[in-house]
Scaffold this motif. Sequence first.
Motif, short mmCIF file in Angstrom:
data_model
loop_
_atom_site.label_atom_id
_atom_site.label_comp_id
_atom_site.label_asym_id
_atom_site.label_seq_id
_atom_site.Cartn_x
_atom_site.Cartn_y
_atom_site.Cartn_z
N ALA A 32 -56.88 1.62 33.45
CA ALA A 32 -56.05 2.65 32.83
C ALA A 32 -56.93 3.75 32.22
O ALA A 32 -56.61 4.94 32.31
N GLY A 33 -58.04 3.35 31.61
CA GLY A 33 -58.97 4.33 31.07
C GLY A 33 -59.57 5.20 32.16
O GLY A 33 -59.71 6.42 31.99
N PHE A 34 -59.93 4.59 33.29
CA PHE A 34 -60.44 5.36 34.44
C PHE A 34 -59.45 6.46 34.81
O PHE A 34 -59.81 7.63 34.99
N PHE A 35 -58.19 6.07 34.95
CA PHE A 35 -57.18 7.02 35.41
C PHE A 35 -56.98 8.15 34.40
O PHE A 35 -56.96 9.33 34.76
N LEU A 36 -56.83 7.79 33.14
CA LEU A 36 -56.58 8.83 32.14
C LEU A 36 -57.80 9.73 31.95
O LEU A 36 -57.67 10.93 31.67
N GLY A 37 -59.00 9.17 32.11
CA GLY A 37 -60.20 10.00 32.03
C GLY A 37 -60.21 11.04 33.14
O GLY A 37 -60.61 12.19 32.93
N ALA A 38 -59.76 10.65 34.33
CA ALA A 38 -59.70 11.59 35.44
C ALA A 38 -58.64 12.66 35.21
O ALA A 38 -58.83 13.83 35.54
N VAL A 39 -57.50 12.26 34.65
CA VAL A 39 -56.43 13.21 34.38
C VAL A 39 -56.86 14.20 33.30
O VAL A 39 -56.57 15.41 33.39
N ALA A 40 -57.54 13.71 32.27
CA ALA A 40 -57.91 14.57 31.14
C ALA A 40 -59.05 15.53 31.46
O ALA A 40 -59.14 16.61 30.85
N THR A 41 -59.92 15.17 32.39
CA THR A 41 -61.13 15.97 32.61
C THR A 41 -60.84 17.39 33.10
O THR A 41 -61.42 18.35 32.56
N PRO A 42 -59.96 17.62 34.10
CA PRO A 42 -59.68 19.01 34.47
C PRO A 42 -59.11 19.83 33.32
O PRO A 42 -59.46 21.00 33.13
N TRP A 43 -58.23 19.21 32.54
CA TRP A 43 -57.65 19.91 31.38
C TRP A 43 -58.74 20.25 30.37
O TRP A 43 -58.80 21.37 29.84
N ALA A 44 -59.62 19.30 30.09
CA ALA A 44 -60.65 19.51 29.08
C ALA A 44 -61.67 20.55 29.51
O ALA A 44 -62.08 21.41 28.72
N THR A 45 -62.09 20.50 30.79
CA THR A 45 -63.12 21.42 31.24
C THR A 45 -62.58 22.82 31.51
O THR A 45 -63.34 23.73 31.82
N ALA A 46 -61.25 22.98 31.41
CA ALA A 46 -60.69 24.33 31.40
C ALA A 46 -60.82 24.97 30.02
O ALA A 46 -60.63 26.18 29.87
N ARG A 47 -61.15 24.16 29.03
CA ARG A 47 -61.21 24.64 27.65
C ARG A 47 -62.61 24.54 27.04
O ARG A 47 -62.84 25.04 25.94
N MET A 48 -63.51 23.85 27.70
CA MET A 48 -64.88 23.75 27.23
C MET A 48 -65.80 23.60 28.43
O MET A 48 -65.34 23.31 29.54
#
Length: 430
Positions: free
Chosen positions: A288-304
């Motif tokens: 579950a952590g693998f999946f959520l990390g993948a989902v969050a990364t595009p969102w996060a790297t659009a902001r930092m």
Amino acid sequence: MSFFGDLRTVLRGPRFRRLFGTRLASQFSDGVYQAGLAGFVFFNPEQHTSAGAVAMAFAVLLLPFSVVAPFAGVLIDRWPRRQVLLLSSLAKAGLTLACAALVYDGEGPAFFAVALVALSVNRFFLSGLSAGLPYVVPRQQLMMANAVTPTCGTVASSLGTGAGLAIGLLVGTGPLGTAGILTAAALGFAAAGLVSLSLGRRELGPHLEEEPEEVRAAVGDVVRGMVSGVRHIWSRPPARDGLATIGAHRVLFGISSLLTLLLYNNTFTGGGVAGLAGFSVSAGLLAAGFFLGAVATPWATARMSPGAWIRLQLLVAAAALAGFALPFSPALFPAAAFVLGFVSQGVKVTVDTLVQRHVDDAFRGRVFSVYDVLFNATFVLGAALVALLVPPSGVSVPVVAGMVAAYLLLGAAWAVRERRTALPAPGIPV
């Protein structure tokens, strides 16, 4: 764009869907296969596993990846990659069936020899997937395809592991249960081979006639090809620094995996089916952590920037280990697994993208083979480093405290790098 938005975009391409389907079928089966091996080797109800035994099993099962990977990268830059996917899938199916037959003889040399060959063949398959991806998506979509496909493959593998563990819980961890799990994996590998036939023989390259003469010459020499891949990485600092971080993280992940197996086999439970059940909970949260990390990364790297995101995740890993792992509580330990899964995939997706951005297509197979060597050898190194320091119980405050300190140092190193090196600007998502 979000993870799901990126996935919808690349799935519009029929050629991408065919390669993607091949990946999912095979990596799901990889997970089933690994669950069968783990239940048979690590959760044998007749014995309690020692740290040295776990480290040795990791070495036996993973180090061949590091031996085969350099040859795989050079050869898939020469062979038709669709054929690599087809033939490696069929070979894995046959070898897995052989493993299923050999479990009745126990953990003998023949069983491990066949398992090693099957795992080694998988290197060709995974390297072929990575090298073939640029042929099935437009260049402007390569970034998002690179972000979503390995992540979905990892999730598929995790789901396969869960399915394999569920079969083990139903039929037991003995030879019959292991044979059933491995047979299911073999059927999945055969299905992946059939899916790969939907791709044209030359559809995934390589097209050596389009490359300079010096590239064709390098492909002809395995050792020279590997060296050229290392040099190519070294000349691109963002890719080089990202891979160095992955290596350090995998050392720590190897340590945490060793501790987890010992704790569930010898401390949190009495081992056997109970140990496998407890380990399955942590494995599920890790997935579950693998999946959520993948989902969050595009969102996060659009902001930092990618470097800032890597730094933040490394610091989060340190905090999670300190808060959830150090108490060595069966109630808290799975939370540490979830956070480490999130961090692992978030860092990997970011580094994958840095590598894709900064390596040339002619070297991509060799570069990802170097990546594979690093990914697996450092994992084994981590387990081996602490095998003599960790008691059979898996409870070791100094080891976990050292891991916390290592993550803090890695985070600090990325903070320094951010100030010294111009990385891709914020607002360009991974």
